[in-house]
Design a protein around this motif. Structure first.
Motif, mmCIF file in Angstrom:
data_model
loop_
_atom_site.group_PDB
_atom_site.id
_atom_site.type_symbol
_atom_site.label_atom_id
_atom_site.label_comp_id
_atom_site.label_asym_id
_atom_site.label_seq_id
_atom_site.Cartn_x
_atom_site.Cartn_y
_atom_site.Cartn_z
ATOM 1 N N SER A 21 0.832 -1.207 0.000
ATOM 2 C CA SER A 21 0.000 0.000 0.000
ATOM 3 C C SER A 21 0.862 1.251 0.000
ATOM 4 C CB SER A 21 -0.923 -0.001 1.225
ATOM 5 O OG SER A 21 -1.826 -1.083 1.172
ATOM 6 N N ILE A 73 -6.692 12.161 -4.423
ATOM 7 C CA ILE A 73 -7.689 11.382 -3.686
ATOM 8 C C ILE A 73 -7.764 9.957 -4.229
ATOM 9 C CG2 ILE A 73 -10.159 11.194 -3.224
ATOM 10 C CD1 ILE A 73 -10.323 14.215 -3.159
ATOM 11 N N GLY A 74 -7.683 9.812 -5.543
ATOM 12 C CA GLY A 74 -7.712 8.476 -6.137
ATOM 13 C C GLY A 74 -6.519 7.630 -5.709
ATOM 14 N N VAL A 76 -4.765 7.921 -2.886
ATOM 15 C CA VAL A 76 -4.935 7.536 -1.475
ATOM 16 C C VAL A 76 -5.963 6.417 -1.357
ATOM 17 C CG1 VAL A 76 -5.690 8.365 0.783
ATOM 18 C CG2 VAL A 76 -4.222 9.805 -0.636
ATOM 19 N N TRP A 77 -7.032 6.535 -2.106
ATOM 20 C CA TRP A 77 -8.060 5.500 -2.038
ATOM 21 C C TRP A 77 -7.545 4.169 -2.567
ATOM 22 C CZ3 TRP A 77 -12.252 4.836 0.575
ATOM 23 C CH2 TRP A 77 -13.185 3.881 0.194
ATOM 24 N N LEU A 80 -5.480 2.514 0.065
ATOM 25 C CA LEU A 80 -6.219 1.992 1.210
ATOM 26 C C LEU A 80 -7.055 0.761 0.867
ATOM 27 C CD1 LEU A 80 -7.486 5.316 2.857
ATOM 28 C CD2 LEU A 80 -5.621 3.853 3.635
ATOM 29 N N LEU A 81 -7.313 0.542 -0.409
ATOM 30 C CA LEU A 81 -8.165 -0.578 -0.785
ATOM 31 C C LEU A 81 -7.574 -1.927 -0.410
ATOM 32 C CD1 LEU A 81 -9.563 0.450 -4.310
ATOM 33 C CD2 LEU A 81 -10.828 0.224 -2.164
ATOM 34 N N ASP A 90 -12.535 1.225 9.696
ATOM 35 C CA ASP A 90 -13.018 1.312 8.322
ATOM 36 C C ASP A 90 -14.074 2.411 8.180
ATOM 37 O OD1 ASP A 90 -13.152 0.025 5.585
ATOM 38 O OD2 ASP A 90 -15.255 -0.091 6.208
ATOM 39 N N LEU A 93 -12.211 5.777 8.290
ATOM 40 C CA LEU A 93 -11.527 6.092 7.029
ATOM 41 C C LEU A 93 -12.521 6.462 5.929
ATOM 42 C CD1 LEU A 93 -8.736 3.337 7.016
ATOM 43 C CD2 LEU A 93 -8.486 5.785 7.437
ATOM 44 N N ARG A 94 -13.610 5.695 5.874
ATOM 45 C CA ARG A 94 -14.612 6.027 4.870
ATOM 46 C C ARG A 94 -15.219 7.407 5.129
ATOM 47 N NH1 ARG A 94 -16.369 2.002 1.536
ATOM 48 N NH2 ARG A 94 -15.575 -0.093 1.962
ATOM 49 N N VAL A 97 -12.682 9.969 3.901
ATOM 50 C CA VAL A 97 -12.704 10.065 2.439
ATOM 51 C C VAL A 97 -13.982 10.757 1.964
ATOM 52 C CG1 VAL A 97 -12.787 8.736 0.308
ATOM 53 C CG2 VAL A 97 -11.225 8.053 2.139
ATOM 54 N N ILE A 101 -14.260 14.164 -0.164
ATOM 55 C CA ILE A 101 -15.027 14.250 -1.411
ATOM 56 C C ILE A 101 -16.081 15.343 -1.336
ATOM 57 C CG2 ILE A 101 -16.635 13.001 -2.901
ATOM 58 C CD1 ILE A 101 -15.109 10.447 -2.248
#
Length: 368
Positions: A21, A73-74, A76-77, A80-81, A90, A93-94, A97, A101
């Motif tokens: 990651s 942002i993409g 980082v996402w 984290l996936l 979780d 974090l969501r 994010v 957004i």
């Protein structure tokens, strides 16, 4: 040793997963930096080389303010996936994010509205529209932040159904209690789209007159001729019979003069042509007509109509003053007298031999 270290688990993820990651994050950030540097420089160079084409400047701003943050942002996402977290982590974090957004979406929409408005005003030349639309953009931005907050609470797991229902009931109650405010807000949209007046226009409504200084969501500020500021609700202005003198393309002027009844007929015939010549010699004027209108109580009346080809009141007064001075000079040179209120009194006397004698004389009423 390295294999055991990589298999070491922390918070449900091995070090190998964390390393992968981290690698995705670092590589992604490096790629975004390179793209930002290369593409950003080209867009800036294009906008500086061709400043007359606004699309390069707009493309540079959109890329810097919208595309680059989206890429970060993409990245980082994507990093984290591959990680597994507990439900609480979780959800946190969501939520972060989702907050990013939401903030980014609101800022993007606000930026696009301001940019579109700026480009529209530059294209049409209506710079005052940008000032007029700022309260509207602020209101729309507030509504966007409200929607973003509800969206964020929903992503954090809160039950927003009760909140939305409460807001609906509260909105109805507020709408009933604030009918006047909502009416002013609605009339602000009427003023914005219908344009009965704009900033800098000189208007007269009821017994008030002044220059439009600021148009707000609820009230409009007018600078009166005497210097004070009038604060008038938008509903009052929209519902009033309003005279907008800034929209006047030319000013129609009607004036009358009177000469004495003792004026010879030859000079009476000359007066309309004399007035016409004097008016046509002035700049920014258009002669319409001048006639011997009729017989007054103590004067022969001449009516003249002409146009001042400008709405400027000071210019109209300057032109009228020049015409008056020139008429006074010409009448004095020609021996034509202006009439003023007077009375003629006749007295009859009867003598022994002379018969009836009539003596007449004029008496001034004391008016000019």
């Amino acid at each position: 040793m390295i294999e055991r270290l990589m298999e070491y688990s922390f918070m449900g993820n091995s070090l190998l997963v964390y390393a992968r990651s981290l690698l995705i994050l670092v590589l992604g950030v490096l790629v975004v930096i390179v793209l930002h540097t290369v593409i950003g420089r080209r867009l800036r160079a294009k906008s500086e080389a061709e400043p007359e084409h606004g699309r390069w400047w707009a493309g540079s701003v959109v890329y810097r303010r919208i595309v680059v943050p989206l890429l970060y942002i993409g990245v980082v996402w994507a990093a984290l996936l591959g990680l597994a977290f507990s439900d609480n982590v979780d959800r946190l974090l969501r939520g972060l994010v989702a907050a990013l957004i939401a903030v980014f979406a609101v800022r993007t929409v606000s930026f696009l509205m301001e940019t579109s408005l700026r480009k529209y005003t530059q294209k049409t030349g209506r710079v005052e529209d940008e000032k007029r639309a700022k309260p509207l953009i602020s209101l729309f931005t507030f509504l966007l932040w409200t929607v973003a907050a509800i969206f964020l609470l929903d992503n954090l797991g809160f039950n927003i159904s009760t909140l939305v229902a409460g807001l609906g009931v509260s909105g109805i109650a507020v709408a009933i209690a604030a009918q006047g405010i909502l009416g002013d807000l609605f009339n602000y949209f009427v003023i914005f789209f219908d344009r009965p007046f704009e900033l800098g226009d000189f208007v007269i409504f009821d017994d008030k007159l002044g220059t439009i200084e600021k148009i707000g969501i609820k009230t409009t500020r007018i600078r009166a001729l005497s210097g004070e500021q009038l604060v008038v609700s938008n509903s009052t202005l929209v519902n009033s019979r309003l005279h907008n003198y800034k929209r006047m393309e030319r000013r129609r002027v009607v004036f009358r003069i009177g000469v004495t009844y003792q004026t010879p007929v030859e000079k009476i015939k000359e007066i309309p042509q004399l007035i016409k010549r004097i008016i046509e010699e002035r700049e920014s004027t258009q002669f319409d007509r001048s006639h011997f209108q009729g017989y007054g109580d103590f004067a022969l009346i001449f009516e003249t109509v002409y146009y001042v080809l400008s709405p400027d009141y000071a210019l109209y007064m300057d032109i009228q003053q020049e015409i008056n001075l020139r008429l006074y000079t010409e009448f004095e040179n020609r021996g034509i007298e202006f009439a003023y209120p007077s009375q003629t009194l006749f007295i009859q006397t009867q003598g022994k031999d002379e018969g009836v004698h009539r003596i007449g004389f004029s008496r001034d009423n004391g008016e000019a």
